[in-house]
Scaffold this motif. Structure first.
Motif, PDB file in Angstrom:
ATOM      1  N   CYS A 189      12.922  72.588 -10.986  1.00 17.88           N
ATOM      2  CA  CYS A 189      11.538  72.636 -10.413  1.00 17.88           C
ATOM      3  C   CYS A 189      11.783  73.471  -9.290  1.00 17.88           C
ATOM      4  O   CYS A 189      10.661  73.868  -8.693  1.00 17.88           O
ATOM      5  CB  CYS A 189      11.168  71.303 -10.547  1.00 17.88           C
ATOM      6  SG  CYS A 189      10.876  70.316 -12.002  1.00 17.88           S
ATOM      7  N   LYS A 190      12.852  73.044  -8.616  1.00 19.92           N
ATOM      8  CA  LYS A 190      12.663  73.627  -7.182  1.00 19.92           C
ATOM      9  C   LYS A 190      12.476  75.341  -6.999  1.00 19.92           C
ATOM     10  O   LYS A 190      12.039  75.612  -5.833  1.00 19.92           O
ATOM     11  CB  LYS A 190      14.091  73.370  -6.608  1.00 19.92           C
ATOM     12  CG  LYS A 190      15.492  73.895  -7.295  1.00 19.92           C
ATOM     13  CD  LYS A 190      15.996  74.961  -6.554  1.00 19.92           C
ATOM     14  CE  LYS A 190      17.351  75.623  -7.291  1.00 19.92           C
ATOM     15  NZ  LYS A 190      17.976  76.738  -6.696  1.00 19.92           N
ATOM     16  N   ASN A 191      13.085  75.930  -8.077  1.00 16.37           N
ATOM     17  CA  ASN A 191      12.726  77.272  -7.979  1.00 16.37           C
ATOM     18  C   ASN A 191      11.132  77.609  -7.914  1.00 16.37           C
ATOM     19  O   ASN A 191      10.763  78.515  -7.225  1.00 16.37           O
ATOM     20  CB  ASN A 191      13.281  78.129  -8.950  1.00 16.37           C
ATOM     21  CG  ASN A 191      14.910  78.271  -8.878  1.00 16.37           C
ATOM     22  OD1 ASN A 191      15.317  78.248  -7.837  1.00 16.37           O
ATOM     23  ND2 ASN A 191      15.523  78.145  -9.949  1.00 16.37           N
ATOM     24  N   VAL A 192      10.620  76.725  -8.439  1.00 17.63           N
ATOM     25  CA  VAL A 192       9.028  76.767  -8.516  1.00 17.63           C
ATOM     26  C   VAL A 192       8.444  76.659  -7.242  1.00 17.63           C
ATOM     27  O   VAL A 192       7.528  77.570  -6.611  1.00 17.63           O
ATOM     28  CB  VAL A 192       8.413  76.028  -9.532  1.00 17.63           C
ATOM     29  CG1 VAL A 192       6.816  76.266  -9.769  1.00 17.63           C
ATOM     30  CG2 VAL A 192       8.869  76.260 -10.947  1.00 17.63           C
ATOM     31  N   VAL A 193       8.757  75.401  -6.658  1.00 22.92           N
ATOM     32  CA  VAL A 193       8.447  75.158  -5.206  1.00 22.92           C
ATOM     33  C   VAL A 193       8.985  76.271  -4.214  1.00 22.92           C
ATOM     34  O   VAL A 193       7.987  76.680  -3.068  1.00 22.92           O
ATOM     35  CB  VAL A 193       8.878  73.776  -4.538  1.00 22.92           C
ATOM     36  CG1 VAL A 193       8.256  73.256  -3.325  1.00 22.92           C
ATOM     37  CG2 VAL A 193       8.425  72.784  -6.010  1.00 22.92           C
ATOM     38  N   ALA A 194       9.871  76.901  -4.343  1.00 25.09           N
ATOM     39  CA  ALA A 194      10.353  77.981  -3.466  1.00 25.09           C
ATOM     40  C   ALA A 194       9.577  79.238  -3.608  1.00 25.09           C
ATOM     41  O   ALA A 194       9.260  79.940  -2.678  1.00 25.09           O
ATOM     42  CB  ALA A 194      11.781  78.176  -3.781  1.00 25.09           C
ATOM     43  N   LEU A 195       9.033  79.396  -4.783  1.00 25.22           N
ATOM     44  CA  LEU A 195       8.055  80.510  -4.982  1.00 25.22           C
ATOM     45  C   LEU A 195       6.797  80.418  -4.288  1.00 25.22           C
ATOM     46  O   LEU A 195       6.336  81.294  -3.497  1.00 25.22           O
ATOM     47  CB  LEU A 195       7.881  80.708  -6.357  1.00 25.22           C
ATOM     48  CG  LEU A 195       8.761  81.605  -7.302  1.00 25.22           C
ATOM     49  CD1 LEU A 195       8.114  81.279  -8.703  1.00 25.22           C
ATOM     50  CD2 LEU A 195       8.729  82.914  -6.740  1.00 25.22           C
ATOM     51  N   ALA A 196       6.360  79.196  -4.199  1.00 23.33           N
ATOM     52  CA  ALA A 196       5.342  78.689  -3.524  1.00 23.33           C
ATOM     53  C   ALA A 196       5.372  78.885  -2.046  1.00 23.33           C
ATOM     54  O   ALA A 196       4.556  79.232  -1.283  1.00 23.33           O
ATOM     55  CB  ALA A 196       4.739  77.267  -3.793  1.00 23.33           C
ATOM     56  N   CYS A 197       6.558  78.442  -1.472  1.00 20.53           N
ATOM     57  CA  CYS A 197       6.882  78.376   0.253  1.00 20.53           C
ATOM     58  C   CYS A 197       6.896  79.973   0.487  1.00 20.53           C
ATOM     59  O   CYS A 197       6.557  80.304   1.497  1.00 20.53           O
ATOM     60  CB  CYS A 197       8.257  77.659   0.281  1.00 20.53           C
ATOM     61  SG  CYS A 197       7.952  75.879   0.054  1.00 20.53           S
ATOM     62  N   GLY A 198       7.558  80.718  -0.389  1.00 19.83           N
ATOM     63  CA  GLY A 198       7.635  82.302  -0.205  1.00 19.83           C
ATOM     64  C   GLY A 198       6.114  82.910   0.044  1.00 19.83           C
ATOM     65  O   GLY A 198       5.783  83.492   0.835  1.00 19.83           O
ATOM     66  N   MET A 199       5.368  82.522  -1.150  1.00 18.06           N
ATOM     67  CA  MET A 199       4.057  83.032  -0.850  1.00 18.06           C
ATOM     68  C   MET A 199       3.470  82.440   0.367  1.00 18.06           C
ATOM     69  O   MET A 199       2.766  83.234   0.978  1.00 18.06           O
ATOM     70  CB  MET A 199       2.988  82.399  -2.250  1.00 18.06           C
ATOM     71  CG  MET A 199       3.780  83.087  -3.643  1.00 18.06           C
ATOM     72  SD  MET A 199       2.759  82.223  -4.798  1.00 18.06           S
ATOM     73  CE  MET A 199       3.815  82.721  -6.480  1.00 18.06           C
ATOM     74  N   ALA A 200       3.334  81.538   0.613  1.00 22.31           N
ATOM     75  CA  ALA A 200       2.944  80.786   1.816  1.00 22.31           C
ATOM     76  C   ALA A 200       3.243  81.543   3.236  1.00 22.31           C
ATOM     77  O   ALA A 200       2.487  82.116   3.915  1.00 22.31           O
ATOM     78  CB  ALA A 200       3.045  79.404   2.160  1.00 22.31           C
ATOM     79  N   ALA A 201       4.625  82.007   3.255  1.00 21.73           N
ATOM     80  CA  ALA A 201       5.176  82.522   4.341  1.00 21.73           C
ATOM     81  C   ALA A 201       4.671  83.982   4.263  1.00 21.73           C
ATOM     82  O   ALA A 201       4.231  84.439   5.294  1.00 21.73           O
ATOM     83  CB  ALA A 201       6.772  82.566   4.367  1.00 21.73           C
ATOM     84  N   GLY A 202       4.778  84.569   2.966  1.00 23.69           N
ATOM     85  CA  GLY A 202       4.110  86.032   3.059  1.00 23.69           C
ATOM     86  C   GLY A 202       2.841  86.149   3.320  1.00 23.69           C
ATOM     87  O   GLY A 202       2.269  87.238   4.117  1.00 23.69           O
ATOM     88  N   GLY A 204       1.215  84.542   5.611  1.00 26.69           N
ATOM     89  CA  GLY A 204       1.141  84.065   7.166  1.00 26.69           C
ATOM     90  C   GLY A 204       1.096  82.751   7.474  1.00 26.69           C
ATOM     91  O   GLY A 204       0.694  82.544   8.713  1.00 26.69           O
ATOM     92  N   LEU A 205       1.172  81.818   6.676  1.00 25.99           N
ATOM     93  CA  LEU A 205       1.119  80.643   6.958  1.00 25.99           C
ATOM     94  C   LEU A 205       2.403  80.075   7.494  1.00 25.99           C
ATOM     95  O   LEU A 205       3.641  80.593   7.278  1.00 25.99           O
ATOM     96  CB  LEU A 205       0.575  79.558   5.634  1.00 25.99           C
ATOM     97  CG  LEU A 205      -0.684  80.308   4.914  1.00 25.99           C
ATOM     98  CD1 LEU A 205      -0.974  79.299   3.611  1.00 25.99           C
ATOM     99  CD2 LEU A 205      -1.786  80.033   5.921  1.00 25.99           C
ATOM    100  N   GLY A 206       2.328  78.968   8.391  1.00 24.49           N
ATOM    101  CA  GLY A 206       3.417  78.617   9.126  1.00 24.49           C
ATOM    102  C   GLY A 206       4.455  77.264   8.639  1.00 24.49           C
ATOM    103  O   GLY A 206       4.311  76.939   7.406  1.00 24.49           O
ATOM    104  N   GLU A 207       4.803  76.690   9.601  1.00 23.14           N
ATOM    105  CA  GLU A 207       5.853  75.557   9.238  1.00 23.14           C
ATOM    106  C   GLU A 207       5.188  74.148   8.697  1.00 23.14           C
ATOM    107  O   GLU A 207       5.580  73.731   7.709  1.00 23.14           O
ATOM    108  CB  GLU A 207       6.738  75.402  10.400  1.00 23.14           C
ATOM    109  CG  GLU A 207       7.441  76.517  10.976  1.00 23.14           C
ATOM    110  CD  GLU A 207       8.321  77.012   9.845  1.00 23.14           C
ATOM    111  OE1 GLU A 207       8.938  76.255   9.128  1.00 23.14           O
ATOM    112  OE2 GLU A 207       8.403  78.341   9.785  1.00 23.14           O
ATOM    113  N   ASN A 208       3.871  74.123   9.165  1.00 26.09           N
ATOM    114  CA  ASN A 208       3.274  72.920   8.638  1.00 26.09           C
ATOM    115  C   ASN A 208       2.879  72.996   7.153  1.00 26.09           C
ATOM    116  O   ASN A 208       3.066  72.058   6.330  1.00 26.09           O
ATOM    117  CB  ASN A 208       1.675  72.752   9.087  1.00 26.09           C
ATOM    118  CG  ASN A 208       2.022  72.201  10.700  1.00 26.09           C
ATOM    119  OD1 ASN A 208       2.904  71.390  10.952  1.00 26.09           O
ATOM    120  ND2 ASN A 208       1.093  72.447  11.503  1.00 26.09           N
TER     121      ASN A 208
END
Length: 331
Positions: A189-202, A204-208
């Motif tokens: 499951c962690k790879n799916v969450v990592a995709l979401a975190c990457g999408m958010a970073a790309g 322009g969203l931040g650490e929160n």
């Protein structure tokens, strides 16, 4: 000391072969391509996958029969969706008491089986012979001998301890665990969450936002894991939150980098081109994880949002609005 075969010469398989050799074991590394096996034997490097020099004691071969001959422990380092096909070829050449170790992180698409279940189904081995190696293990850092910890999960405590002893080095510390289900669900499951975190970073969203995604992603993983019989403590440890944090925050994570390209407005094709044609595991895993969750009536909104972006044409900004627009509820 054990005689080990590492089946798969990608980054993680190569890094693990180095760990095993550094720990004093005999190691044969199976590479699908003969030219890669020749390169490893000649140069003691696998330049296309790992920068680190390899111990000269590692012997590479493209002949799986040769690789498996005499191996008392076999580490399977091929992608999750190809494990069954590869293992069907390897099975006749496995010893009757060989310890079988899965390095793959995923849920099989057609059957929704975890990798240990695939191994048992294909080989007929008792589940006590099957172990899972998982945790926050970025191959390049392990190749550089930066300190790392991992989890060896096996229902047979004796095999788990034997694997632990075979893997321990000055830079690599294995912990044992009997919870195979929890170890595999965390890894899948962690790879799916990592995709979401990457999408958010790309996007322009931040650490929160990243912290919220990691935390709510962990909540989804725990819901699914517990429904399948996993122990919450496993998912609160290296195999769960540890692996999740490393994969979601590191620029070395293929899944996070893939998601970041999507977040910047790239198409799936463009994101794929940016990885040299290698699909991030989470792109496939979101399909099988979501189907597995549905079969247990487990709600996974973050996984569903990633699935819709990757496979149904939802834009990243629409996915963000979808997640933020959900009804408020207690944590």
């Amino acid at each position: 000391m054990v005689e080990a075969a590492v089946m798969g010469a990608g980054a993680w398989g190569t890094a693990l072969a180095k760990v095993l050799a550094d720990a004093g074991n005999g190691v044969t590394l199976w590479a699908r391509r003969p030219e890669l096996a020749d390169e490893i034997n000649r140069t003691h490097r696998n330049a296309g996958y790992l920068e680190a020099p390899l111990p000269e004691s590692i012997r590479a071969t493209a002949d799986y029969v040769e690789a498996l001959a005499g191996a008392c422990t076999v580490f399977m380092a091929v992608p999750a969706q190809t494990l069954r096909a590869n293992l069907s070829q390897w099975a006749p050449h496995l010893g009757p008491d060989t310890t079988l170790v899965s390095l793959a992180k995923g849920i099989e698409l057609d059957t929704l089986m975890r990798m240990s279940q695939v191994i048992v189904a294909v080989t007929g081995a008792d589940s006590s012979r099957v172990a899972v190696l998982t945790g926050p293990n970025l191959a390049s850092e392990i190749g550089a001998e930066e300190p790392a910890a991992t989890v060896v999960a096996c229902s047979d405590s004796g095999r788990a301890v034997a694997l632990q002893r075979a893997l321990i080095t000055g830079y690599f510390r294995p912990y044992t665990n009997s919870d195979v289900i929890g170890a595999e669900i965390g890894g899948a499951c962690k790879n799916v969450v990592a995709l979401a975190c990457g999408m958010a970073a790309g996007y322009g969203l931040g650490e929160n936002t990243a912290a919220a995604l990691i935390t709510r992603g962990l909540a989804e993983i725990m819901r699914l894991g517990i429904a399948l019989g996993a122990k919450p403590a496993t998912l609160a440890g290296l195999a769960g939150i540890g692996d999740l944090v490393a994969t979601c925050t590191s620029p070395q994570s293929r899944n996070r980098s893939f998601g970041e390209r999507l977040g910047r407005g790239g198409t799936m094709a463009a994101a794929l081109a940016g990885t040299g044609g290698h699909v991030a595991e989470g792109v496939t895993s979101c399909v099988s994880v979501l189907a597995l969750a549905a079969s247990y009536d487990v709600e996974m909104p973050l996984t569903e949002a990633v699935h819709r972006v990757c496979h149904r044409g939802l834009s990243v900004d629409e996915a963000v609005a979808l997640l933020l627009g959900r009804s408020p509820k207690p944590e």
